[in-house]
Design an enzyme around this catalytic site. Structure first.
Site, mmCIF file in Angstrom:
data_model
loop_
_atom_site.group_PDB
_atom_site.id
_atom_site.type_symbol
_atom_site.label_atom_id
_atom_site.label_comp_id
_atom_site.label_asym_id
_atom_site.label_seq_id
_atom_site.Cartn_x
_atom_site.Cartn_y
_atom_site.Cartn_z
ATOM 1 C CB SER A 44 35.952 35.123 27.692
ATOM 2 O OG SER A 44 36.572 34.909 28.854
ATOM 3 C CG HIS A 251 38.601 39.004 29.177
ATOM 4 N ND1 HIS A 251 37.740 39.422 30.164
ATOM 5 C CD2 HIS A 251 38.183 37.680 28.981
ATOM 6 C CE1 HIS A 251 36.845 38.527 30.604
ATOM 7 N NE2 HIS A 251 37.233 37.381 29.783
#
Length: 269
Positions: A44, A251
């Protein structure tokens, strides 16, 4: 007369050798010129989860047009660009699902992988929802996995990349530290937990960099570009816990991709 024949014969040998070397050099140049495609592999952090503007065709892989691979490709116009990085990918997923575009024409490969193998998501879930002692225990388990199992898994991925794309320059990128210590956060995790999570990121990066170097790959350390932009910094390039979109938690934001990852990859590539 005899001397002239010897001289002529010697000259012809030298010319033949020169043509042979020139031909070999030209062939090598042609091969190098052909190997200009770029393939972006990984998890990711490479697909761009957290950056938004996802390609709908990528489905659950959540490949973002704001992720560093897409940004680099847009600026550098490689002969081909294949973006196979996928949210949640582990080393086994890269081997099974992402290596198809690699070939003799691949001149550049990027990859982030290993965080999911080591249990990144479970570590953060444990630390956010459970006690400090549970958090530290789960981090210790992740570090033990990095010692015992992850290096072998990385070796399999790196060897497969080299076998499929022997002409490629391979850039392995690491992970940022999540927290600025003694920063602006007044609630949430304890300072001890934040420090342990940062140390675990460094531990994972060190192990990954060692495996990359042993395969002749370049390691891109993003901790320096994210310094001053961690969670609790007041200018974070990382999402903290987002209960409305839990998958984006921890993230990089779009700024983290363009300001944290892209410069490191550009320099290494």
């Amino acid at each position: 007369m005899r001397l002239s024949r010897i001289t002529a014969y010697t000259s012809s040998l030298l010319l033949a050798a020169a043509f042979a070397l020139t031909g070999a050099t030209a062939a090598q140049a042609d091969q190098n010129a052909a190997a200009t495609g770029y393939v972006a592999l990984g998890d990711s952090y490479s697909s761009g989860v957290g950056a938004g503007n996802y390609d709908s065709a990528s489905g659950d892989c959540k490949r973002s047009k704001r992720a560093y691979p897409a940004l680099w490709a847009a600026s550098n116009s490689p002969s081909s660009f294949n973006f196979t990085a996928c949210s949640g990918a582990r080393t086994g997923d890269v081997l099974a699902n992402q290596l198809g575009p690699l070939g003799s024409g691949t001149g550049l490969v990027s990859i982030t992988v290993g965080g999911n193998d080591a249990g990144f998501a479970d570590v953060m879930t444990t630390c956010v929802l459970q006690s400090e002692s549970s958090c530290l225990s789960r981090i210790a388990q992740a570090r033990a996995y990095v010692d015992s199992t992850l290096p072998g898994n990385l070796d399999k991925v790196y060897s497969a990349i080299s076998a499929k794309a022997p002409a490629a320059r391979v850039v392995v990128l690491g992970y940022p530290r999540f927290y600025k210590l003694s920063g602006s956060c007044t609630t949430g995790l304890s300072e001890r937990e934040r420090a342990a999570i940062n140390d675990a990121a460094d531990y994972l990066n060190t192990a990954t960099a060692k495996r990359a170097a042993d395969h002749g790959f370049t390691f891109g350390d993003v901790t320096r570009t994210f310094t001053g932009h961690e969670i609790c910094s007041g200018s974070a390039w990382l999402h903290s816990v987002n209960w409305l979109n839990i998958g984006e938690s921890y993230h990089p934001t779009a700024a983290g991709q363009s300001g944290g990852y892209l410069p490191v990859f550009t320099s290494a590539a």
